[in-house]
Design an enzyme around this catalytic site. Structure first.
Site, PDB file in Angstrom:
ATOM      1  N   GLY A 108       0.768  -1.229   0.000  1.00  0.00           N
ATOM      2  CA  GLY A 108       0.000   0.000   0.000  1.00  0.00           C
ATOM      3  C   GLY A 108       0.802   1.283   0.000  1.00  0.00           C
ATOM      4  CG  MET A 110       5.515   2.858  -3.855  1.00  0.00           C
ATOM      5  SD  MET A 110       6.910   2.219  -4.788  1.00  0.00           S
ATOM      6  CE  MET A 110       6.699   0.450  -4.593  1.00  0.00           C
ATOM      7  CG  HIS A 458      -3.242  -0.328   4.819  1.00  0.00           C
ATOM      8  ND1 HIS A 458      -3.023   0.414   5.966  1.00  0.00           N
ATOM      9  CD2 HIS A 458      -2.181  -0.114   4.022  1.00  0.00           C
ATOM     10  CE1 HIS A 458      -1.878   1.062   5.851  1.00  0.00           C
ATOM     11  NE2 HIS A 458      -1.345   0.758   4.684  1.00  0.00           N
ATOM     12  NE  ARG A 584      25.879  -2.861  33.875  1.00  0.00           N
ATOM     13  CZ  ARG A 584      24.869  -2.968  33.015  1.00  0.00           C
ATOM     14  NH1 ARG A 584      24.827  -2.184  31.963  1.00  0.00           N
ATOM     15  NH2 ARG A 584      23.911  -3.846  33.217  1.00  0.00           N
ATOM     16  NE  ARG A 636      31.894  -0.885  33.764  1.00  0.00           N
ATOM     17  CZ  ARG A 636      30.894  -0.283  33.102  1.00  0.00           C
ATOM     18  NH1 ARG A 636      30.933  -0.249  31.780  1.00  0.00           N
ATOM     19  NH2 ARG A 636      29.872   0.233  33.745  1.00  0.00           N
TER      20      ARG A 636
END
Length: 907
Positions: A108, A110, A458, A584, A636
């Site tokens: 849909g 174009m 659609h 962390r 870390r």
């Protein structure tokens, strides 16, 4: 027929008889599949294709190739012979459809123009063939489509005229309009074309054709097509083909009709033909929601022979394409025509179920099943769903067009959806039916509901492709877009801004907010270990688990999780993580614990604060390492900017100023202000953080490492198998790495001596600065592994703050086409990826056994995972809920890489 002008260049025009589905780049998806069905002997109308090469030339030069019109006339002459009717012939006119057809399906987005070739002169000949009403219905459709598409007349002008005609005649839809009314409408439509578009419908059939072709070319760069391509990642350079196909008519009477169907249910994946049919209708009536559709079972009741033939063709197509097919068909006076097929868009749930079902049937193998699904589809299946039971105010039930659960505020236009969503609020887009112009709103909506339309409308097709919940065909309510409200059957009103809950799996729309629960897919994954057989009764969940098991068998890339709590570690294992790629430590020192770092930095109770940090770190990692026993845990050391642990300078200054205005003093507060001022940075993200902070306040490093060493040693004593790795953040130079490493080894040696154990822990570097990537050969001499922190590496490479960019300019850049993706969502392969490639190459040249991982948020992005697999990383790490996505994409990457190496089709 081949002309001299075509012999030395890519063809500009091709007959359907000369193509096949492998020519999709040249013929577009629609044309290539029409050619393939013609080759298979299916009942396809005659026609030809103007190739994408012609469109690309038009888009570059602003005009058609010089020889195009001649070539079109040559093919049109052949079509006249094949069809046995004349284009422009007054006695027996040939009409054609002019339809777009890009390389990738853009439903849909174009333009299409039907009934081209119909004029005042040819109308009587068409009426002789199918009757007065049929002829005038075709003429008003052509005028409406031509006016909107070629002349640029607003669609509402035509729709308002149609609505007035229906109201005046007291009919519910266009099929109730008689020949006289349609004649009057056609005349009114032509007046609208003159008044709003500046000219009448051309009475030269060839002019109609030429200008229709040009309008399809131009629709490639229309707003909705460009927006769709941006969202779907489709290149703007491909262009569209134009299909010129002999018209067949579903609107000639009760023995005619049009339909759209799938070879399997596209919402659930259940086997069996599935679709909509409308008697006495052309194709756009089925998809635009203007009339109530029938089911294929109704077609069987009305025309059993046609239904049986359709099922045979559907079986042929699914077997030939080895996939679920989306098929458009027309019945003209009991004769079946197949107008289009393509591999059907399906919901994420259906994608997994269909892939596994086809593998079980032997149609495809499990490798092929794996590459037919993707991580984005899986991600959508992991979202929560509505909890069963409970109280809910169901206000209407329609067709379950696209599964999923969503809650949001009602909006009634695409523009309103975009505005409200930009404010951070969730929206549900309500429309009588959607059109391609509603795409922007559908992209930001949580769900879409329509009062009209069927399962192939659609709204349904686009929502399934976007992974949005969708309910269509809500006949028991009126969606009034002008008054911004929904009128329910009992007269009650739902206004714009009211919250509704939409269940795309049941078709229910509820007033208010419903409770949600984890999806059955997520629950099944949590209950399933890696390489274990599925243990769930839900067919979608079972299919997902089976494909994940296969992905785990095929992948070379490891998948770990980012986790720093016991709950996260448990979730990570439940989702199949092979360890923790990023723990962390700063997350353990925020909240109420933040004051401990403040005390260390301000030298206010430093000794006690360091001892408490060490105690808490030891406790937390003892739990995590024990939970992940036998699996790697990369920890870390402290990384964030110092200001995150200190009071806000402005607030603190204000407090001191207020005290001083009263003639009072607070020595402690003033000392704290002096310290905060001393450490204050204009740009803390590029300042005192990571290894730099650990160098300036090394006692923090010592406390963290001793705690990790103690937790590690304790588990060794218990006979467990902890796999601790320590990572140093924000390194930019080998000297600072060596200094930090020496400090780490010293702290571990202290624990080793105290415990009487030899604690050997790999030490690595987080590569999050361009300089680190470019000097990786040096860094690898002092590191056992690298882990790419792509969040910061993206920021420092692009010079863009991920916290500010989307609200300042990054979103605008994407709208303007300056960026086709968000580099913080999907890895920038050209820039950041290039730095990673250099780092991997130079790092492993210096240390062949160097471990390589990625721990930024890109570790859960499907495209980024594939890039990491191709780069040869050992693992990616992502948040626990995204671990299944990474597992799936890592398996797909392995299969696709093997196909590329073997030179085979990668689909």
């Amino acid at each position: 027929m081949t002309t001299l002008t075509q012999s030395v260049r890519t063809p500009l025009v091709m007959s359907l008889h000369d193509g096949d589905r492998t020519m999709v780049d040249l013929l577009g998806g629609k044309g290539a599949n029409l050619a393939e069905m013609t080759r298979l002997g299916l009942p396809v109308p005659h026609g030809f294709v103007i190739t994408t090469e012609a469109c690309r030339t038009y888009l570059v030069d602003g005009k058609e190739p010089a020889e195009l019109q001649v070539l079109v006339l040559e093919r049109l002459h052949e079509l006249v012979i094949e069809a046995g009717r004349g284009f422009g012939d007054v006695a027996d006119p040939l009409l054609v459809s002019v339809r777009s057809g890009a390389r990738f399906s853009m439903p849909g987005m174009m333009e299409t123009i039907l009934n081209v070739g119909l004029t005042d002169a040819t109308l009587p000949g068409l009426a002789d063939r199918g009757g007065e009403r049929f002829a005038w219905d075709c003429y008003r459709r052509l005028t409406q489509m031509y006016g909107r598409t070629v002349l640029g007349v607003g669609a509402d002008f035509f729709e308002d005229a149609l609505a007035r005609a229906r109201e005046a005649r007291g009919v519910a839809d266009d099929s109730g309009l008689d020949a006289d009314t349609l004649r009057e409408l056609t005349a009114e439509f032509r007046r609208i074309c003159v008044e709003q578009g500046g000219e009448d419908l051309p009475q030269d059939p060839h002019e109609q054709l030429v200008r229709s072709i040009r309008s399809v070319f131009e629709s490639w760069n229309g707003d909705r097509a460009r927006l769709y391509r941006l969202h779907e990642g489709i290149s703007d350079d491909l262009g569209t083909a134009v299909n010129i196909i002999e018209m067949v008519f579903g609107n000639t009477g009760p023995d005619s009709g049009s339909g759209v169907c799938f070879t399997r249910n596209p919402a659930t994946g259940a086997p069996g033909a599935y679709g909509d049919y409308l008697p006495n209708a052309q194709g756009e009536d089925v998809v635009n929601g203007s009339r109530v559709t029938l089911s294929l079972d109704d077609l069987d009741r009305l025309q059993p022979a046609v239904h049986a033939e359709l099922l045979r063709h559907l079986e042929t197509l699914e077997r030939h394409y080895t996939d679920v097919c989306d098929v458009e068909f027309t019945v003209e006076d009991a004769h079946l025509w197949i107008l289009q097929t393509r591999v059907g868009k399906r919901s994420p749930a259906a994608a997994f179920r269909i892939a596994v079902d086809l593998a079980d049937a032997g149609t495809i193998d499990m490798d092929e099943a794996l590459v037919r699904v993707d991580g984005g589809q899986l991600q959508s299946l992991l979202h929560p769903q509505f909890a069963p039971g409970g109280t809910s105010d169901v206000v209407a039930t329609g067709l379950a067009a696209s599964p999923g659960a969503a809650v949001g505020e009602l909006v009634f236009s695409s523009g309103a959806a975009v505005i409200v969503a930009a404010q951070g609020r969730k929206v549900v887009l309500a429309r009588p039916e959607t059109s391609p112009d509603d795409l922007a709103g559908m992209l930001v909506a949580e769900a879409v509901i329509t009062s009209r339309g069927g399962l192939t409308s659609h709204a349904a097709v686009v929502a399934r492709g976007l992974g949005r919940a969708c309910v269509t065909g809500l006949r028991d309510l009126e969606i009034d877009v002008r008054e911004h409200r929904i009128v329910l059957q009992d007269g009650a009103i739902l206004a714009e801004g009211d919250v509704v809950s939409v269940d795309g799996s049941t078709g229910e729309v509820c007033r208010g907010r419903r409770d949600v629960r984890p999806s059955p897919v997520a629950a099944a994954l949590q209950a399933t270990t890696v390489l274990e057989a599925p243990a769930t009764e839900d067919p979608t969940a079972a299919a997902v688990v089976r494909l994940l098991v296969h992905a785990d068998l095929r992948r070379h890339l490891g998948v770990r999780a980012n986790a720093e709590t016991l709950a996260d570690a448990k979730a990570a294992k439940g989702f199949g993580a092979q360890g923790i790629g990023l723990a962390r430590t700063e997350h353990m020192l925020l909240g109420d614990r933040r004051v401990l770092v403040e005390k260390v930095v301000t030298d206010s109770g430093r000794t006690e604060a360091l001892a408490k940090i060490e105690e808490l770190t030891r406790h937390d990692f003892l739990e995590i390492l024990e939970e992940m026993d036998g699996l790697p845990v990369v920890v870390r050391l402290l990384d964030p900017p110092l200001h995150e642990f200190l009071p806000d300078l402005v607030d603190l200054s204000t407090r001191v100023a207020v005290i001083e205005e009263r003639g009072q003093h607070d020595a402690g507060l003033e000392h704290l202000l002096a310290v905060v001022r001393r450490w204050h940075e204009v740009n803390p993200m590029l300042g005192l953080r990571g290894v730099r902070l650990l160098a300036v306040v090394p006692e923090l490093l010592d406390a963290q490492v001793r705690a990790l060493g103690d937790a590690y040693a304790e588990l060794l004593v218990r006979g467990r198998n902890p796999q601790l790795e320590i990572m140093i953040p924000l390194v930019s130079d080998e000297k600072e790495l060596k200094q930090a490493r020496a400090r780490i080894e010293s702290a571990l040696a202290e624990v080793s001596a105290r415990r009487g154990l030899d604690l050997t822990v790999p030490i690595g570097v987080m590569i999050e600065l361009p300089r680190a990537a470019l000097t990786s050969g040096d860094l690898a001499r002092s590191a056992e592994f690298f882990s790419f922190g792509t969040n910061d590496l993206t920021q420092t490479t692009w010079g863009i703050s991920r916290d500010d960019a989307e609200t300042s300019f990054l979103g605008l850049y994407r709208q303007q086409g300056l960026l086709s993706f968000d580099p913080f969502d999907t890895l920038d392969e050209r820039g950041v990826g290039r730095l990673m490639h250099i780092s991997c190459e130079e790092g492993r040249a210096a240390r062949p056994a160097l471990g390589l991982g990625l721990c930024g948020e890109h570790g859960g992005d499907p495209a980024s995972v594939r890039f990491c697999a191709d780069l040869g990383l050992d693992y990616v790490s992502c948040s626990p809920p995204r671990v299944p996505v990474a597992r799936l994409e890592a398996g797909r990457a392995a299969v696709l890489s093997e196909r590329v190496d073997a030179g085979s089709d990668t689909r």
